[in-house]
Write a protein that holds these residues in place. Structure first.
Motif, PDB file in Angstrom:
ATOM      1  N   PHE A 187       0.834  -1.215   0.000  1.00 18.62           N
ATOM      2  CA  PHE A 187       0.000   0.000   0.000  1.00 18.62           C
ATOM      3  C   PHE A 187       0.859   1.253   0.000  1.00 18.62           C
ATOM      4  O   PHE A 187       0.577   2.222  -0.733  1.00 18.62           O
ATOM      5  N   ILE A 188       1.935   1.264   0.805  1.00 14.27           N
ATOM      6  CA  ILE A 188       2.817   2.435   0.843  1.00 14.27           C
ATOM      7  C   ILE A 188       3.485   2.653  -0.509  1.00 14.27           C
ATOM      8  O   ILE A 188       3.591   3.789  -0.999  1.00 14.27           O
ATOM      9  N   GLU A 189       3.925   1.563  -1.153  1.00 18.17           N
ATOM     10  CA  GLU A 189       4.570   1.687  -2.460  1.00 18.17           C
ATOM     11  C   GLU A 189       3.593   2.227  -3.502  1.00 18.17           C
ATOM     12  O   GLU A 189       3.922   3.157  -4.267  1.00 18.17           O
ATOM     13  N   LEU A 190       2.384   1.688  -3.536  1.00 20.63           N
ATOM     14  CA  LEU A 190       1.390   2.170  -4.505  1.00 20.63           C
ATOM     15  C   LEU A 190       0.987   3.618  -4.208  1.00 20.63           C
ATOM     16  O   LEU A 190       0.804   4.430  -5.132  1.00 20.63           O
ATOM     17  N   GLY A 191       0.833   3.948  -2.922  1.00 16.48           N
ATOM     18  CA  GLY A 191       0.502   5.327  -2.579  1.00 16.48           C
ATOM     19  C   GLY A 191       1.592   6.307  -2.976  1.00 16.48           C
ATOM     20  O   GLY A 191       1.315   7.406  -3.469  1.00 16.48           O
ATOM     21  N   LEU A 192       2.855   5.921  -2.780  1.00 15.06           N
ATOM     22  CA  LEU A 192       3.949   6.792  -3.206  1.00 15.06           C
ATOM     23  C   LEU A 192       4.003   6.928  -4.724  1.00 15.06           C
ATOM     24  O   LEU A 192       4.329   7.992  -5.247  1.00 15.06           O
TER      25      LEU A 192
END
Length: 718
Positions: free
Chosen positions: A426-431
């Motif tokens: 989720f953090i990777e996709l959000g970034l």
């Protein structure tokens, strides 16, 4: 030598520059020299030679050389002063910020000006679309035909699904404790008819000619389907959070939150679809851009209204944690309580920032508004996946395994890693939504930092796995008994061994992690050794306590819940540390005794005990009758439903022990369960007293012999 060769031409060049303002004729020849023009070389030879002669004379004269050096220093200081920005302090910083904001919000480049220009251009493009009625009719016909076809197909599929559910007795809403199949069926019921109808409509729409009405109908249908999908996923995410005392909040969200979520998803999808190249070509760049911005703004406004309307049910879902977590993880529970109470404030701030960014950027749909909505969708999906993983982890296992303790803890470990992986994704996709990426950072400038961080994380995870395996092995070894339950020895040794084991694994893990990060741990190890020796010599009593306590625990001389006499204190063992033992006596007073002060241990709780009786036989009762009476009382005690579990042997009559006050003292005993000897003694004495009262005998009545001398010299004895 190289430095001198470099300094000399530099000094000459600076001196030439100093002399240029004083000789205009000389300055004319210098550019020609630098340009390297062959025709200009003869004209520049004479002035250049004169300049060099003057420089040489200035350098040969000490006074002129000192003056030239002072002039160069003044020039250097003036250059630094000109390049150094003036610091105005805090007030200057505030004033500069306000000035920049005023400049940004005023003038030709202000948001209001850009908004007015954008709206004027959109108005012009809308006016250009105003075609004659003869050309509008085919567009309206295509628009109405596609929407009607899509609606009829969806209605037919919904009716068919209703018939199937009625035939098989399936419910339309989610049950109170939905399973994975229930949530999947709910999503298919909400989304399936509209999505299948849209696919069929798209396939059939190829027969119609391309027109603006066709594209608008397809965009509207697409937005409504995406809104339905978004609302269904959100309701499933709420249902995943099901738990004790959450049913009312879930009921409210399931029955009242679907339509607001549908509006949010539909407006967001409509604004996204208007950026399609075909829509931009058909409507115009500015008209499509303005309409998409309005749709995104409406999605943000409805999001804020949804947050305000459902802040209490969602706060209830966040705050309500299981009792076990509230008791064992107080800090985490308090943090979640605070987050649950004020969760809507940062959400509203995010919506406000998105709207403000949209206004400042004059409706640029690639700014924070779209990115925030996409991040919200990703967060909801992350919550759904984590909830499904948690449900699968809490699913009871079938059958009893031999090593169930290992499997349970390893399962919890791997499920925790799964949750961590989901959040990292989720953090990777959000970034990536915001134009950044952890993967690109690790492959680029942050390669070395990422390698060290990965090695640190891998070391900590491996140390955690070692801790789980070793702690489970200790727990399994100490709690293994015939009944499969933890005994007093396990309760005594387990905290000590677990603490020592945890400290050892933690220290080794930190040393390995620091070594993997490139630090030299040799001085650290040497310093730790020196500190250990200093502590050993300076705290001899502490070392004595530790060693004595270690041997006491290993030899199993006492354990928790034992009734012991230690150091002159009689009481129940409540706790053991690596240095002290804690007792609570019969008066409720707690005694903490260091192990080094323990010289002997009297343990009344091991294996069995003896309830000893000393009975004074009445003077008017035969010894044999007294023994018979005591045996009868003992036999009755063994058949008593309360005391028979505490008595492990028949009454043992040990005979006459002594004589006191003219009465014979009979000694007898029971073999009893540990710590039950005093309870058995009290019950036996009570039963014996009742039997003697029934027989009219007075137990242990003191005897007194009196001799009276009469006047005739005789004796009377009483």
């Amino acid at each position: 030598m190289f430095a001198r060769l470099f300094v000399l031409p530099s000094t000459l060049f600076i001196c030439l520059l100093m002399l240029l303002p004083m000789a205009p004729a000389q300055a004319v020849g210098l550019p020609s020299l630098l340009n390297g023009s062959p025709k200009a070389q003869p004209e520049a030879t004479e002035p250049l030679g004169q300049s060099l002669d003057e420089v040489i004379k200035s350098l040969e004269n000490d006074q002129q050389r000192a003056k030239l050096l002072a002039d160069l220093k003044k020039l250097r200081n003036a250059t630094k002063k000109a390049q150094t920005p003036e610091e105005d302090g805090v007030l200057g910083l505030i004033g500069g910020t306000l000035a920049s904001l005023e400049k940004q919000f005023s003038g030709a480049d202000s948001p209001l000006t850009r908004w007015s220009e954008e709206l004027d251009l959109a108005k012009d493009e809308l006016s250009a679309l105003m075609l004659p009625a003869s050309e509008w009719l085919p567009m309206l016909f295509a628009f109405a035909l596609i929407l009607m076809l899509w609606s009829l197909l969806a209605a037919a599929l919904i009716w068919l699904g209703h018939r199937v559910r009625t035939r098989f007795g399936l419910t339309e809403e989610l049950p109170q404790h939905p399973k994975t199949w229930d949530m999947l069926r709910f999503a298919l019921r909400k989304l399936g008819p509209w999505l299948i109808a849209l696919l069929i409509t798209v396939y059939m729409s190829y027969a119609l000619p391309s027109s603006l009405g066709k594209y608008l109908a397809m965009v509207l249908a697409y937005a409504l389907v995406v809104g339905t999908c978004f609302s269904a996923i959100c309701v499933i995410a709420f249902s995943v959070l099901d738990g004790p005392h959450r049913h009312r909040a879930l009921y409210i969200l399931r029955h009242q939150a679907f339509r607001p979520l549908w509006l949010i998803g539909s407006f967001a999808a409509f604004g996204e679809a208007l950026n399609d190249p075909r829509m931009v070509t058909s409507l115009g760049i500015h008209l499509a851009h303005t309409t998409a911005t309005i749709a995104n703004v409406l999605a943000a406004i409805f999001t804020g209204l949804f947050i305000l309307r459902f802040r209490r049910p969602i706060a209830h879902l966040i705050r309500n944690q299981p009792l076990s977590r509230r008791l064992t993880r107080r800090a985490l529970s308090d943090t979640i309580e605070i987050l649950g109470t004020f969760w809507y404030l940062p959400a509203l701030v995010l919506v406000a920032i998105s709207l403000f960014a949209t206004f400042v950027s004059a409706g640029d749909t690639s700014t924070a508004l779209r990115q925030s909505l996409i991040c919200t969708v990703l967060l909801v999906l992350c919550m759904v996946i984590n909830g499904l993983v948690r449900r699968h982890a809490l699913k009871p296992q079938r059958g009893v395994k031999r090593h169930a303790l290992y499997s349970d803890r390893l399962k919890s470990f791997f499920y925790t890693l799964a949750h961590l992986s989901v959040w990292l994704a989720f953090i990777e996709l959000g970034l990536r939504v915001w134009g950044m990426s952890l993967i690109r950072f690790t492959e680029g400038e942050g390669h070395e930092v990422s390698v060290k961080l990965f090695s640190l994380g891998g070391t900590l995870i491996f140390a955690w796995l070692i801790w789980i395996l070793s702690d489970t092995a200790v727990h399994h070894a100490l709690t293994r008994s015939r009944k499969g339950q933890a005994n007093a020895r396990a309760q005594t040794m387990m905290p000590l061994i677990r603490n020592v084991l945890f400290v050892a694994i933690f220290i080794i893990g930190m040393i390995v992690a620091l070594a993997n990060m490139g630090m030299n741990v040799t001085p650290l190890l040497a310093g730790a050794g020196v500190i250990g020796l200093a502590i050993g010599f300076g705290a001899q009593s502490l070392v004595a306590d530790l060693i004595t306590g270690l041997f006491i625990i290993i030899e199993d001389s006492l354990a928790i819940d034992d009734y012991v006499d230690v150091g002159g204190h009689l009481g129940t063992v409540e706790g053991l540390t690596i240095r002290t033992v804690r007792l609570r006596d019969i008066d409720g007073i707690v005694h903490t005794i260091p192990f080094s002060e323990i010289k002997s241990i009297k343990n009344y709780s091991r294996e069995f005990g003896y309830a000893i009786f000393r009975v004074a036989v009445p003077y008017n009762m035969e010894i044999d009758d007294a023994i018979k009476l005591m045996r009868e009382v003992g036999q009755k005690m063994r058949t008593d439903p309360i005391q028979r579990r505490n008595i492990w042997s028949p009454l043992e009559i040990q005979g006459v022990e002594s004589f006191e006050s003219g009465s014979a003292i009979l000694r007898a005993r029971f073999k009893t369960a540990p710590i039950k000897q005093w309870e058995v003694s009290r019950a036996f004495n009570l039963s014996l007293k009742r039997h003697l009262d029934e027989a009219g005998l007075d137990l242990a009545t003191p005897r007194m012999s009196i001799q009276v001398v009469t006047a005739g010299g005789g004796l009377e004895k009483e």
